[in-house]
Design a protein around this motif. Sequence first.
Motif, mmCIF file in Angstrom:
data_model
loop_
_atom_site.group_PDB
_atom_site.id
_atom_site.type_symbol
_atom_site.label_atom_id
_atom_site.label_comp_id
_atom_site.label_asym_id
_atom_site.label_seq_id
_atom_site.Cartn_x
_atom_site.Cartn_y
_atom_site.Cartn_z
ATOM 1 N N GLU A 216 0.801 -1.225 0.000
ATOM 2 C CA GLU A 216 0.000 0.000 0.000
ATOM 3 C C GLU A 216 0.834 1.276 0.000
ATOM 4 O O GLU A 216 0.478 2.259 -0.638
ATOM 5 C CB GLU A 216 -0.930 0.000 1.219
ATOM 6 C CG GLU A 216 -1.841 1.207 1.279
ATOM 7 C CD GLU A 216 -2.812 1.144 2.446
ATOM 8 O OE1 GLU A 216 -3.427 2.183 2.723
ATOM 9 O OE2 GLU A 216 -2.943 0.075 3.076
ATOM 10 N N TYR A 217 1.941 1.280 0.732
ATOM 11 C CA TYR A 217 2.743 2.493 0.867
ATOM 12 C C TYR A 217 4.016 2.398 0.044
ATOM 13 O O TYR A 217 4.558 1.330 -0.159
ATOM 14 C CB TYR A 217 3.092 2.751 2.339
ATOM 15 C CG TYR A 217 1.873 3.051 3.171
ATOM 16 C CD1 TYR A 217 1.333 4.328 3.200
ATOM 17 C CD2 TYR A 217 1.255 2.054 3.906
ATOM 18 C CE1 TYR A 217 0.204 4.608 3.942
ATOM 19 C CE2 TYR A 217 0.126 2.322 4.661
ATOM 20 C CZ TYR A 217 -0.397 3.595 4.675
ATOM 21 O OH TYR A 217 -1.517 3.867 5.409
ATOM 22 N N LYS B 4 7.734 4.025 -5.105
ATOM 23 C CA LYS B 4 6.797 3.910 -6.215
ATOM 24 C C LYS B 4 5.954 5.173 -6.399
ATOM 25 O O LYS B 4 5.616 5.543 -7.489
ATOM 26 C CB LYS B 4 5.862 2.711 -5.988
ATOM 27 C CG LYS B 4 6.578 1.376 -5.957
ATOM 28 C CD LYS B 4 5.623 0.263 -5.630
ATOM 29 C CE LYS B 4 5.319 0.286 -4.156
ATOM 30 N NZ LYS B 4 4.790 -0.924 -3.597
ATOM 31 N N ASP B 5 5.567 5.794 -5.281
ATOM 32 C CA ASP B 5 4.671 6.943 -5.339
ATOM 33 C C ASP B 5 4.924 7.801 -4.106
ATOM 34 O O ASP B 5 4.634 7.387 -3.001
ATOM 35 C CB ASP B 5 3.221 6.451 -5.359
ATOM 36 C CG ASP B 5 2.206 7.573 -5.362
ATOM 37 O OD1 ASP B 5 2.603 8.746 -5.436
ATOM 38 O OD2 ASP B 5 1.013 7.270 -5.292
ATOM 39 N N ASN C 72 12.842 13.785 3.929
ATOM 40 C CA ASN C 72 14.145 14.395 3.676
ATOM 41 C C ASN C 72 15.145 13.344 3.177
ATOM 42 O O ASN C 72 15.882 13.575 2.216
ATOM 43 C CB ASN C 72 14.662 15.087 4.937
ATOM 44 C CG ASN C 72 15.866 15.934 4.655
ATOM 45 O OD1 ASN C 72 15.901 16.694 3.690
ATOM 46 N ND2 ASN C 72 16.877 15.808 5.494
ATOM 47 N N GLU C 73 15.162 12.189 3.823
ATOM 48 C CA GLU C 73 16.054 11.112 3.406
ATOM 49 C C GLU C 73 15.680 10.616 2.009
ATOM 50 O O GLU C 73 16.540 10.350 1.171
ATOM 51 C CB GLU C 73 15.996 9.957 4.413
ATOM 52 C CG GLU C 73 16.878 8.794 4.091
ATOM 53 C CD GLU C 73 18.370 9.114 4.124
ATOM 54 O OE1 GLU C 73 19.133 8.364 3.478
ATOM 55 O OE2 GLU C 73 18.777 10.092 4.767
ATOM 56 N N TYR C 74 14.381 10.528 1.739
ATOM 57 C CA TYR C 74 13.903 10.122 0.415
ATOM 58 C C TYR C 74 14.355 11.122 -0.644
ATOM 59 O O TYR C 74 14.845 10.752 -1.706
ATOM 60 C CB TYR C 74 12.380 9.994 0.423
ATOM 61 C CG TYR C 74 11.783 9.766 -0.938
ATOM 62 C CD1 TYR C 74 11.968 8.554 -1.604
ATOM 63 C CD2 TYR C 74 11.053 10.762 -1.575
ATOM 64 C CE1 TYR C 74 11.424 8.341 -2.862
ATOM 65 C CE2 TYR C 74 10.511 10.548 -2.823
ATOM 66 C CZ TYR C 74 10.701 9.350 -3.455
ATOM 67 O OH TYR C 74 10.170 9.143 -4.696
ATOM 68 N N TYR D 7 8.556 -5.735 -2.388
ATOM 69 C CA TYR D 7 7.528 -5.028 -3.149
ATOM 70 C C TYR D 7 7.979 -3.667 -3.664
ATOM 71 O O TYR D 7 7.158 -2.893 -4.157
ATOM 72 C CB TYR D 7 6.247 -4.902 -2.309
ATOM 73 C CG TYR D 7 5.615 -6.240 -2.040
ATOM 74 C CD1 TYR D 7 4.930 -6.918 -3.041
ATOM 75 C CD2 TYR D 7 5.726 -6.851 -0.798
ATOM 76 C CE1 TYR D 7 4.367 -8.158 -2.806
ATOM 77 C CE2 TYR D 7 5.168 -8.089 -0.552
ATOM 78 C CZ TYR D 7 4.492 -8.739 -1.565
ATOM 79 O OH TYR D 7 3.933 -9.976 -1.332
ATOM 80 N N GLY D 8 9.247 -3.355 -3.549
ATOM 81 C CA GLY D 8 9.770 -2.113 -4.104
ATOM 82 C C GLY D 8 9.405 -0.875 -3.311
ATOM 83 O O GLY D 8 9.410 0.233 -3.842
ATOM 84 N N THR D 9 9.092 -1.034 -2.045
ATOM 85 C CA THR D 9 8.761 0.091 -1.179
ATOM 86 C C THR D 9 10.038 0.608 -0.532
ATOM 87 O O THR D 9 10.877 -0.178 -0.098
ATOM 88 C CB THR D 9 7.764 -0.358 -0.084
ATOM 89 O OG1 THR D 9 6.574 -0.815 -0.720
ATOM 90 C CG2 THR D 9 7.436 0.756 0.877
ATOM 91 N N THR D 10 10.188 1.908 -0.485
ATOM 92 C CA THR D 10 11.354 2.490 0.172
ATOM 93 C C THR D 10 11.181 2.365 1.674
ATOM 94 O O THR D 10 10.189 2.821 2.236
ATOM 95 C CB THR D 10 11.517 3.973 -0.220
ATOM 96 O OG1 THR D 10 11.666 4.055 -1.632
ATOM 97 C CG2 THR D 10 12.730 4.583 0.454
ATOM 98 N N PHE D 11 12.134 1.731 2.318
ATOM 99 C CA PHE D 11 12.116 1.524 3.767
ATOM 100 C C PHE D 11 13.266 2.325 4.358
ATOM 101 O O PHE D 11 14.421 2.113 4.013
ATOM 102 C CB PHE D 11 12.295 0.038 4.088
ATOM 103 C CG PHE D 11 12.207 -0.292 5.551
ATOM 104 C CD1 PHE D 11 10.980 -0.528 6.147
ATOM 105 C CD2 PHE D 11 13.348 -0.369 6.331
ATOM 106 C CE1 PHE D 11 10.889 -0.843 7.491
ATOM 107 C CE2 PHE D 11 13.272 -0.683 7.673
ATOM 108 C CZ PHE D 11 12.036 -0.922 8.260
#
Length: 184
Positions: free
Chosen positions: A30-31, A150-151, A136-138, A74-78
Motif C-alpha cells: 500500500e505504501y 513507487k509513489d 528528507n532522506e527520500y 515489493y519495491g517500497t522504500t524503507f
Amino acid sequence: TRDKANKLIRKAINRRNDVYHKITTDLAKEYSLITVEDTSFKKLMTALHNTAKTWQAYAPATFLSMLEYKCSWYGTTFIKAPKYLKSTQICSECGCITGPKGMQDLSIRHWTCSECGTEHDRDVNATKNLDAYGLNEYKNRLLRGHSGCKDSECILSLASNLSDLEVIKYLLSKKLDNFQSSSN
C-alpha cells in the motif's frame, strides 16, 4: 503437560506471525515510503519492566524485520531513522529540542514547546518528525539517483516508542476482525 504448553505457545506464535505477515505485506504493497525509528527494544523492555511481557508477546522487532524485507520485495522504500534522532523531543513546528527527555520521561504523553508554545501529543509529534526525516532522506536518495519509491504521496511512519505497540495492536485487531468475518 510441558509438551502441551509448548504446543500452545508455538500455536500462538504461529498465529501472531501469520497476522504479522499479512499486515506487513499489506503495508508494503500500500505504501511507497515507510519510515521507522531504529529503537533498542531490549532497552525499552528494561526501562518499562512492568510492560515487558506485553512487548515480548507482540514482538515489535519481529514485526519491523518482516516489514523491512517485505518492503524490499515489493519495491517500497524503507527508511530506518537513526537511534539518535530525538523524534519525541523535537518540536515538529519550530524544530527546537524542548520535549521530554530520556526513558524516565516516557510517562509524559503531552507537552508544550517552551519556544513556540505548540502543544504536542508525544506519539503524534514523533510521527510528524519521522515523516519529515523520511521525506528528507527520500529526497536525498532521489538526488543521489536511487529512491526505490513507487509513489511519493504514499507514506507511512511508525514511531518505535509506545505508539508502535498501539499501532500493531490496532492493525492486529483490524486484521483479525477481517479474518474472522471472512471465515464466517
